[in-house]
Design a protein around this motif. Structure first.
Motif, mmCIF file in Angstrom:
data_model
loop_
_atom_site.group_PDB
_atom_site.id
_atom_site.type_symbol
_atom_site.label_atom_id
_atom_site.label_comp_id
_atom_site.label_asym_id
_atom_site.label_seq_id
_atom_site.Cartn_x
_atom_site.Cartn_y
_atom_site.Cartn_z
ATOM 1 N N ASN A 70 52.295 36.279 44.354
ATOM 2 C CA ASN A 70 51.998 37.004 43.228
ATOM 3 C C ASN A 70 50.415 37.166 43.316
ATOM 4 O O ASN A 70 49.879 38.335 43.303
ATOM 5 C CB ASN A 70 51.993 35.930 42.001
ATOM 6 C CG ASN A 70 51.709 36.706 40.688
ATOM 7 O OD1 ASN A 70 51.738 37.913 40.626
ATOM 8 N ND2 ASN A 70 50.919 35.896 39.783
ATOM 9 N N VAL A 71 49.753 36.262 43.706
ATOM 10 C CA VAL A 71 48.098 36.403 44.031
ATOM 11 C C VAL A 71 47.853 37.383 45.072
ATOM 12 O O VAL A 71 47.004 38.327 44.786
ATOM 13 C CB VAL A 71 47.492 35.073 44.331
ATOM 14 C CG1 VAL A 71 46.046 35.417 44.723
ATOM 15 C CG2 VAL A 71 47.522 34.040 42.940
ATOM 16 N N VAL A 72 48.183 37.015 46.286
ATOM 17 C CA VAL A 72 48.243 37.892 47.628
ATOM 18 C C VAL A 72 48.645 39.403 47.201
ATOM 19 O O VAL A 72 47.884 40.191 47.485
ATOM 20 C CB VAL A 72 48.819 37.392 48.632
ATOM 21 C CG1 VAL A 72 48.508 38.527 49.934
ATOM 22 C CG2 VAL A 72 47.963 35.892 49.045
ATOM 23 N N GLY A 73 49.830 39.656 46.659
ATOM 24 C CA GLY A 73 50.302 40.903 46.348
ATOM 25 C C GLY A 73 49.661 41.561 45.227
ATOM 26 O O GLY A 73 49.343 42.850 45.467
ATOM 27 N N ILE A 76 46.367 42.885 46.797
ATOM 28 C CA ILE A 76 46.437 44.070 47.665
ATOM 29 C C ILE A 76 46.669 45.269 46.901
ATOM 30 O O ILE A 76 46.156 46.284 47.054
ATOM 31 C CB ILE A 76 47.810 43.855 48.633
ATOM 32 C CG1 ILE A 76 47.250 42.822 49.650
ATOM 33 C CG2 ILE A 76 47.939 45.083 49.138
ATOM 34 C CD1 ILE A 76 48.489 42.274 50.564
ATOM 35 N N PHE A 77 47.548 44.945 45.953
ATOM 36 C CA PHE A 77 47.767 46.263 44.655
ATOM 37 C C PHE A 77 46.502 46.640 44.254
ATOM 38 O O PHE A 77 46.603 47.868 44.015
ATOM 39 C CB PHE A 77 48.849 45.709 43.741
ATOM 40 C CG PHE A 77 49.460 46.800 43.029
ATOM 41 C CD1 PHE A 77 50.335 47.479 43.270
ATOM 42 C CD2 PHE A 77 48.810 46.934 41.471
ATOM 43 C CE1 PHE A 77 50.882 48.507 42.476
ATOM 44 C CE2 PHE A 77 49.410 47.959 40.801
ATOM 45 C CZ PHE A 77 50.215 48.880 41.325
ATOM 46 N N ASN A 78 45.884 45.914 43.867
ATOM 47 C CA ASN A 78 44.419 46.141 42.956
ATOM 48 C C ASN A 78 43.805 46.909 43.786
ATOM 49 O O ASN A 78 43.181 47.935 43.177
ATOM 50 C CB ASN A 78 43.767 44.765 42.725
ATOM 51 C CG ASN A 78 44.261 43.910 41.651
ATOM 52 O OD1 ASN A 78 45.235 44.631 40.913
ATOM 53 N ND2 ASN A 78 43.861 42.809 41.410
ATOM 54 N N ILE A 79 43.358 46.594 45.259
ATOM 55 C CA ILE A 79 42.707 47.559 45.810
ATOM 56 C C ILE A 79 43.387 48.829 46.347
ATOM 57 O O ILE A 79 42.636 49.877 46.092
ATOM 58 C CB ILE A 79 42.177 46.744 47.103
ATOM 59 C CG1 ILE A 79 41.360 45.584 46.522
ATOM 60 C CG2 ILE A 79 41.345 47.796 48.186
ATOM 61 C CD1 ILE A 79 41.067 44.717 48.007
ATOM 62 N N LEU A 80 44.578 48.778 46.949
ATOM 63 C CA LEU A 80 45.094 49.986 47.546
ATOM 64 C C LEU A 80 45.702 50.892 46.222
ATOM 65 O O LEU A 80 45.621 52.153 46.660
ATOM 66 C CB LEU A 80 46.072 49.576 48.296
ATOM 67 C CG LEU A 80 45.735 48.747 49.596
ATOM 68 C CD1 LEU A 80 47.026 48.675 50.759
ATOM 69 C CD2 LEU A 80 44.611 49.659 50.478
ATOM 70 N N GLY A 109 36.784 35.045 49.548
ATOM 71 C CA GLY A 109 37.891 34.478 49.095
ATOM 72 C C GLY A 109 39.117 34.796 49.879
ATOM 73 O O GLY A 109 39.947 33.867 50.347
ATOM 74 N N ALA A 110 39.246 35.995 50.765
ATOM 75 C CA ALA A 110 40.648 36.242 51.356
ATOM 76 C C ALA A 110 40.304 35.394 52.686
ATOM 77 O O ALA A 110 41.135 35.197 53.389
ATOM 78 C CB ALA A 110 40.503 37.676 51.836
ATOM 79 N N ILE A 111 38.905 35.268 53.381
ATOM 80 C CA ILE A 111 38.882 34.784 54.671
ATOM 81 C C ILE A 111 39.196 33.146 54.384
ATOM 82 O O ILE A 111 39.824 32.633 54.971
ATOM 83 C CB ILE A 111 37.432 34.896 55.150
ATOM 84 C CG1 ILE A 111 37.292 36.332 55.699
ATOM 85 C CG2 ILE A 111 37.149 33.933 56.267
ATOM 86 C CD1 ILE A 111 35.841 36.554 55.954
ATOM 87 N N VAL A 274 46.678 41.824 55.645
ATOM 88 C CA VAL A 274 46.582 43.208 54.966
ATOM 89 C C VAL A 274 45.566 42.905 53.838
ATOM 90 O O VAL A 274 44.884 44.026 53.623
ATOM 91 C CB VAL A 274 48.089 43.435 54.263
ATOM 92 C CG1 VAL A 274 47.959 44.630 53.472
ATOM 93 C CG2 VAL A 274 49.003 43.836 55.494
ATOM 94 N N LEU A 275 45.408 41.920 53.131
ATOM 95 C CA LEU A 275 44.367 41.892 52.020
ATOM 96 C C LEU A 275 42.987 41.964 52.674
ATOM 97 O O LEU A 275 42.136 42.525 52.295
ATOM 98 C CB LEU A 275 44.581 40.589 51.518
ATOM 99 C CG LEU A 275 43.569 40.045 50.314
ATOM 100 C CD1 LEU A 275 43.529 41.149 49.140
ATOM 101 C CD2 LEU A 275 43.998 38.811 49.868
ATOM 102 N N LEU A 276 43.010 41.297 53.846
ATOM 103 C CA LEU A 276 41.840 41.083 54.444
ATOM 104 C C LEU A 276 41.145 42.767 54.832
ATOM 105 O O LEU A 276 39.960 42.941 54.847
ATOM 106 C CB LEU A 276 41.586 40.282 55.694
ATOM 107 C CG LEU A 276 40.435 39.807 56.324
ATOM 108 C CD1 LEU A 276 39.430 38.940 55.428
ATOM 109 C CD2 LEU A 276 40.489 38.948 57.611
#
Length: 320
Positions: A70-73, A76-80, A109-111, A274-276
């Motif tokens: 949920n957090v990672v997805g 990713i959704f927020n940015i892209l 945070g992603a790192i 992908v998030l990074l």
């Protein structure tokens, strides 16, 4: 019945996001707090409420795949998608250099999450795990972010891009409270109905977390940033996404991991990379653009990236 519940929840989160933005903007004007700080703190926390509710529920139920996905997805959704759509509506000019300090914090945070999720690779442990110690470290980073935000609130003075309607303090607070209530209830109803529909389709918890949950709980951020873009409030549109991503990793995962350690499943590295990549692209596109701007063609690239990522995710292929 599940479809009806999903639609009702969607309406609540859209209404809640609008009330939250208007109430927070009114309070910002009354208390002389910059729009940027409101976007990075109050608005970000408010729109992240669905993620918090879902993750706490998932953690106590032992569904780590739902919580992490949920957090990672969502990030990713927020940015892209959210910034992609917002920049298609109106070129997002980052008028304050402070955002360029927040984006690297989001990248950090992603790192950090990528490092914490690779105990086997880095330490040779039998199982990748976000332990309670890891979660406390995340909350420590979150405390630094909150402290920094309040320092900005006292030291930075900005002129709003458009006129903000100033309401009474009581009415503004009631609007913020009503917005948070709508976001919480609507987000929960959307997620509950989406999970039921997805499980009927035979999807795994990891895929549910990365897709149905992530998209559903990100609707408030989408509504907030799109509303801000339509009103040409670039700082709120961008600050909402960056602040929410920071909240999601450091606060929501921190609280979730403190409640119960989260086991990391195979394939998470793929999503973290992908998030990074997405966060790095956001930073470089804004930093090196002469106008510090996300333009329409940037939005097209972001949306296409998400379409390819989603297609790859749903194809059933597993790497890393």
């Amino acid at each position: 019945m599940q479809i009806l519940l999903f639609v009702i929840g969607l309406g609540l989160v859209i209404l809640g996001a609008r009330l939250l933005v208007e109430g927070a903007s009114s309070l910002a004007k009354k208390w002389r707090v910059s729009e940027l700080v409101i976007g990075l703190t109050i608005v970000a926390f408010g729109t992240s409420t669905p993620e918090l509710v879902v993750n706490l529920y998932a953690s106590f139920q032992g569904s780590a795949d739902l919580a992490i996905g949920n957090v990672v997805g969502s990030n990713i959704f927020n940015i892209l998608v959210i910034l992609g759509i917002s920049s298609l509506i109106y070129p997002l000019t980052v008028q304050t250099f402070t955002v360029l300090r927040e984006i690297p914090f989001s990248l950090l945070g992603a790192i950090v999450l990528l490092i914490m999720a690779n105990d086997f690779l880095l330490d040779g442990n039998a199982q990748d795990l976000i332990s309670r110690a890891d979660a406390l470290v995340l909350l420590g980073f979150f405390s630094i972010f909150v402290y920094y935000s309040f320092i900005i609130a006292r030291s930075v003075s900005e002129t709003p891009e458009v006129t903000i309607m100033e309401r009474s303090t009581l009415r503004s607070i009631l609007m913020v409270a009503g917005g948070l209530t709508g976001l919480t209830l609507g987000g929960k109803w959307m997620v509950d109905s989406a999970v039921q529909m997805a499980r009927v389709m035979g999807m795994s918890e990891s895929v549910i977390g990365l897709t149905i949950l992530a998209i559903g709980t990100s609707i408030p951020e989408l509504a907030t940033s799109v509303t801000a873009a339509l009103r040409k409030k670039s700082d709120i549109a961008v600050g909402n996404v960056v602040g929410s991503n920071i909240f999601n990793i450091f606060f929501i995962l921190g609280i979730s991991g403190t409640a119960r350690p989260l086991f990391v499943s195979t394939g998470t590295n793929r999503d973290l990379l992908v998030l990074l990549l997405s966060t790095s692209m956001l930073f470089f596109l804004v930093y090196f653009h002469k106008r510090k701007q996300l333009q329409h063609w940037h939005g097209i690239i972001f949306i296409l990236m998400y379409v390819f990522y989603l297609a790859f995710l749903l194809s059933g292929r597993v790497v890393f």
